[in-house]
Motif scaffolding. Structure first.
Motif, PDB file in Angstrom:
ATOM      1  N   SER A 186       0.648  37.656  95.893  1.00  0.00           N
ATOM      2  CA  SER A 186      -0.454  36.709  95.990  1.00  0.00           C
ATOM      3  C   SER A 186       0.103  35.290  95.945  1.00  0.00           C
ATOM      4  O   SER A 186       0.957  34.986  95.111  1.00  0.00           O
ATOM      5  N   THR A 187      -0.352  34.416  96.841  1.00  0.00           N
ATOM      6  CA  THR A 187       0.126  33.036  96.896  1.00  0.00           C
ATOM      7  C   THR A 187      -1.006  32.078  96.557  1.00  0.00           C
ATOM      8  O   THR A 187      -2.111  32.167  97.107  1.00  0.00           O
ATOM      9  N   MET A 188      -0.724  31.164  95.636  1.00  0.00           N
ATOM     10  CA  MET A 188      -1.667  30.125  95.242  1.00  0.00           C
ATOM     11  C   MET A 188      -0.973  28.774  95.361  1.00  0.00           C
ATOM     12  O   MET A 188       0.224  28.671  95.091  1.00  0.00           O
ATOM     13  N   SER A 189      -1.736  27.737  95.752  1.00  0.00           N
ATOM     14  CA  SER A 189      -1.146  26.416  95.935  1.00  0.00           C
ATOM     15  C   SER A 189      -2.021  25.351  95.277  1.00  0.00           C
ATOM     16  O   SER A 189      -3.220  25.541  95.064  1.00  0.00           O
ATOM     17  N   TYR A 190      -1.394  24.233  94.954  1.00  0.00           N
ATOM     18  CA  TYR A 190      -2.126  23.078  94.439  1.00  0.00           C
ATOM     19  C   TYR A 190      -1.269  21.842  94.669  1.00  0.00           C
ATOM     20  O   TYR A 190      -0.081  21.932  94.999  1.00  0.00           O
ATOM     21  N   THR A 191      -1.883  20.687  94.504  1.00  0.00           N
ATOM     22  CA  THR A 191      -1.172  19.413  94.632  1.00  0.00           C
ATOM     23  C   THR A 191      -1.237  18.706  93.292  1.00  0.00           C
ATOM     24  O   THR A 191      -2.332  18.557  92.712  1.00  0.00           O
ATOM     25  N   ARG A 192      -0.090  18.279  92.812  1.00  0.00           N
ATOM     26  CA  ARG A 192      -0.040  17.626  91.504  1.00  0.00           C
ATOM     27  C   ARG A 192      -0.703  16.255  91.590  1.00  0.00           C
ATOM     28  O   ARG A 192      -0.335  15.400  92.381  1.00  0.00           O
ATOM     29  N   LYS A 193      -1.703  16.046  90.750  1.00  0.00           N
ATOM     30  CA  LYS A 193      -2.440  14.793  90.690  1.00  0.00           C
ATOM     31  C   LYS A 193      -2.665  14.429  89.230  1.00  0.00           C
ATOM     32  O   LYS A 193      -2.362  15.202  88.315  1.00  0.00           O
ATOM     33  N   ASP A 194      -3.224  13.226  89.020  1.00  0.00           N
ATOM     34  CA  ASP A 194      -3.538  12.814  87.654  1.00  0.00           C
ATOM     35  C   ASP A 194      -4.574  13.750  87.039  1.00  0.00           C
ATOM     36  O   ASP A 194      -4.513  14.090  85.865  1.00  0.00           O
ATOM     37  N   SER A 195      -5.550  14.157  87.840  1.00  0.00           N
ATOM     38  CA  SER A 195      -6.563  15.097  87.369  1.00  0.00           C
ATOM     39  C   SER A 195      -6.336  16.439  88.052  1.00  0.00           C
ATOM     40  O   SER A 195      -6.128  16.501  89.259  1.00  0.00           O
ATOM     41  N   LEU A 196      -6.380  17.494  87.271  1.00  0.00           N
ATOM     42  CA  LEU A 196      -6.077  18.831  87.782  1.00  0.00           C
ATOM     43  C   LEU A 196      -7.259  19.755  87.513  1.00  0.00           C
ATOM     44  O   LEU A 196      -7.778  19.804  86.393  1.00  0.00           O
ATOM     45  N   ALA A 197      -7.694  20.453  88.533  1.00  0.00           N
ATOM     46  CA  ALA A 197      -8.815  21.378  88.373  1.00  0.00           C
ATOM     47  C   ALA A 197      -8.462  22.445  87.346  1.00  0.00           C
ATOM     48  O   ALA A 197      -7.311  22.869  87.237  1.00  0.00           O
ATOM     49  N   LYS A 198      -9.468  22.868  86.600  1.00  0.00           N
ATOM     50  CA  LYS A 198      -9.255  23.818  85.509  1.00  0.00           C
ATOM     51  C   LYS A 198      -8.572  25.095  85.997  1.00  0.00           C
ATOM     52  O   LYS A 198      -7.666  25.619  85.344  1.00  0.00           O
ATOM     53  N   GLU A 199      -8.978  25.596  87.165  1.00  0.00           N
ATOM     54  CA  GLU A 199      -8.431  26.857  87.666  1.00  0.00           C
ATOM     55  C   GLU A 199      -6.987  26.705  88.138  1.00  0.00           C
ATOM     56  O   GLU A 199      -6.305  27.702  88.374  1.00  0.00           O
ATOM     57  N   LYS A 200      -6.499  25.457  88.275  1.00  0.00           N
ATOM     58  CA  LYS A 200      -5.129  25.225  88.710  1.00  0.00           C
ATOM     59  C   LYS A 200      -4.164  25.031  87.527  1.00  0.00           C
ATOM     60  O   LYS A 200      -2.949  24.985  87.713  1.00  0.00           O
ATOM     61  N   GLU A 201      -4.705  24.898  86.334  1.00  0.00           N
ATOM     62  CA  GLU A 201      -3.847  24.684  85.166  1.00  0.00           C
ATOM     63  C   GLU A 201      -2.917  25.870  84.921  1.00  0.00           C
ATOM     64  O   GLU A 201      -1.799  25.701  84.436  1.00  0.00           O
ATOM     65  N   TYR A 202      -3.373  27.071  85.253  1.00  0.00           N
ATOM     66  CA  TYR A 202      -2.563  28.278  85.104  1.00  0.00           C
ATOM     67  C   TYR A 202      -1.258  28.145  85.892  1.00  0.00           C
ATOM     68  O   TYR A 202      -0.176  28.421  85.389  1.00  0.00           O
ATOM     69  N   ILE A 203      -1.384  27.675  87.152  1.00  0.00           N
ATOM     70  CA  ILE A 203      -0.201  27.535  87.995  1.00  0.00           C
ATOM     71  C   ILE A 203       0.673  26.393  87.490  1.00  0.00           C
ATOM     72  O   ILE A 203       1.894  26.516  87.388  1.00  0.00           O
ATOM     73  N   ASP A 204       0.041  25.257  87.177  1.00  0.00           N
ATOM     74  CA  ASP A 204       0.802  24.086  86.765  1.00  0.00           C
ATOM     75  C   ASP A 204       1.598  24.342  85.489  1.00  0.00           C
ATOM     76  O   ASP A 204       2.749  23.914  85.359  1.00  0.00           O
ATOM     77  N   GLN A 205       0.998  25.046  84.547  1.00  0.00           N
ATOM     78  CA  GLN A 205       1.692  25.343  83.293  1.00  0.00           C
ATOM     79  C   GLN A 205       2.961  26.147  83.552  1.00  0.00           C
ATOM     80  O   GLN A 205       4.010  25.885  82.962  1.00  0.00           O
ATOM     81  N   ARG A 206       2.864  27.113  84.450  1.00  0.00           N
ATOM     82  CA  ARG A 206       4.040  27.927  84.770  1.00  0.00           C
ATOM     83  C   ARG A 206       5.075  27.146  85.579  1.00  0.00           C
ATOM     84  O   ARG A 206       6.274  27.314  85.392  1.00  0.00           O
ATOM     85  N   PHE A 207       4.592  26.261  86.452  1.00  0.00           N
ATOM     86  CA  PHE A 207       5.530  25.448  87.215  1.00  0.00           C
ATOM     87  C   PHE A 207       6.312  24.503  86.299  1.00  0.00           C
ATOM     88  O   PHE A 207       7.528  24.330  86.461  1.00  0.00           O
ATOM     89  N   VAL A 208       5.622  23.891  85.351  1.00  0.00           N
ATOM     90  CA  VAL A 208       6.295  23.003  84.403  1.00  0.00           C
ATOM     91  C   VAL A 208       7.374  23.767  83.643  1.00  0.00           C
ATOM     92  O   VAL A 208       8.507  23.312  83.509  1.00  0.00           O
ATOM     93  N   ASN A 209       7.029  24.956  83.149  1.00  0.00           N
ATOM     94  CA  ASN A 209       8.007  25.761  82.413  1.00  0.00           C
ATOM     95  C   ASN A 209       9.209  26.124  83.288  1.00  0.00           C
ATOM     96  O   ASN A 209      10.369  25.914  82.907  1.00  0.00           O
ATOM     97  N   ASP A 210       8.937  26.652  84.473  1.00  0.00           N
ATOM     98  CA  ASP A 210      10.009  27.162  85.322  1.00  0.00           C
ATOM     99  C   ASP A 210      10.884  26.040  85.872  1.00  0.00           C
ATOM    100  O   ASP A 210      12.112  26.173  85.945  1.00  0.00           O
ATOM    101  N   SER A 211      10.272  24.932  86.258  1.00  0.00           N
ATOM    102  CA  SER A 211      11.048  23.813  86.797  1.00  0.00           C
ATOM    103  C   SER A 211      11.830  23.092  85.702  1.00  0.00           C
ATOM    104  O   SER A 211      12.870  22.489  85.981  1.00  0.00           O
ATOM    105  N   TYR A 212      11.357  23.160  84.444  1.00  0.00           N
ATOM    106  CA  TYR A 212      12.129  22.582  83.337  1.00  0.00           C
ATOM    107  C   TYR A 212      13.455  23.303  83.206  1.00  0.00           C
ATOM    108  O   TYR A 212      14.500  22.679  83.011  1.00  0.00           O
ATOM    109  N   TRP A 213      13.420  24.618  83.282  1.00  0.00           N
ATOM    110  CA  TRP A 213      14.668  25.389  83.225  1.00  0.00           C
ATOM    111  C   TRP A 213      15.565  25.033  84.410  1.00  0.00           C
ATOM    112  O   TRP A 213      16.783  24.905  84.272  1.00  0.00           O
TER     113      TRP A 213
END
Length: 223
Positions: A88-115
């Motif tokens: 399954s593929t999901m996409s979003y664009t990083r902005k100052d305000s993030l839709a609630k349903e996109k926080e799931y993806i962003d949280q994982r991206f922050v974790n994975d890209s930090y590593w």
């Protein structure tokens, strides 16, 4: 003819190695850079501005079982980030305000890209840094330089976290200890299998001391 080709290849490799060594020495001796900046620069921080896209697969294995496998595509120019997980593929664009349903993806991206790009976070983030000192690394038990990186207690997904990073004379991280905020969980892993992607240096493998935990990157591309 084969010998001439081999000699030519060896000559090119030696020149490349010498150039890299000179660049590392230049960074190490630069009096205008603080220690955390030298670590970022040694990992190719200046090259990152010329990058358009980054792709990678974030994998976690525990006791020989793969627990996570997330494929990321990050367009730095547009800010679009795509996650492929379990077909399954999901996409979003990083902005100052993030839709609630996109926080799931962003949280994982922050974790994975930090590593993936933690050395760059030493320049990007508003972390605080201790003075560097000599200390025994937790896994190899070798004497290395150690720097503590502490993140603010407010904001972000994991406020108050800190890291003890152990680095060599070339300012490349060899091990670290992650410390959760509030004196909670700690985890020590290696930083190994470095590879250069168009000047961006990435450690592709991180292991715990007992080898039961592995976090590693595959399918890495930097364009």
């Amino acid at each position: 003819m084969k010998k001439l080709v081999l000699v030519a290849i060896m000559g090119v490799l030696m020149i490349s190695c010498n150039e890299k060594k000179k660049e590392q020495e230049k960074i190490a001796k630069d009096p205008n850079l603080e220690v955390h900046e030298k670590i970022a620069m040694a990992n190719g921080f200046e090259e990152f501005d010329s990058i358009n896209k980054v792709k990678f697969t974030f994998n976690v294995k525990m006791n020989d079982t793969v627990r996570s496998e997330r494929k990321w595509a990050w367009n730095l120019k547009s800010g679009k980030i795509s996650l492929t997980e379990k077909d399954s593929t999901m996409s979003y664009t990083r902005k100052d305000s993030l839709a609630k349903e996109k926080e799931y993806i962003d949280q994982r991206f922050v974790n994975d890209s930090y590593w993936l790009l933690f050395p760059y976070q030493l320049k990007w983030s508003d972390a605080k840094f201790s003075d560097a000192k000599t200390a025994k690394a937790p896994i190899s038990e070798d004497e290395m330089q150690m720097l503590t990186v502490s993140f603010p207690s407010e904001g972000g997904y994991t406020p108050g976290d800190s890291y003890d990073i152990y680095f060599d004379e070339d300012y490349m991280i060899q091990e670290w200890v992650y410390k959760a905020s509030g004196g909670g969980r700690e985890m020590a892993t290696t930083w190994e299998d470095y590879q250069d992607f168009n000047g961006v240096k990435i450690s592709k493998m991180h292991k715990s001391k007992d080898g039961n935990f592995e976090l590693f990157f595959t399918d890495v591309s930097v364009e």
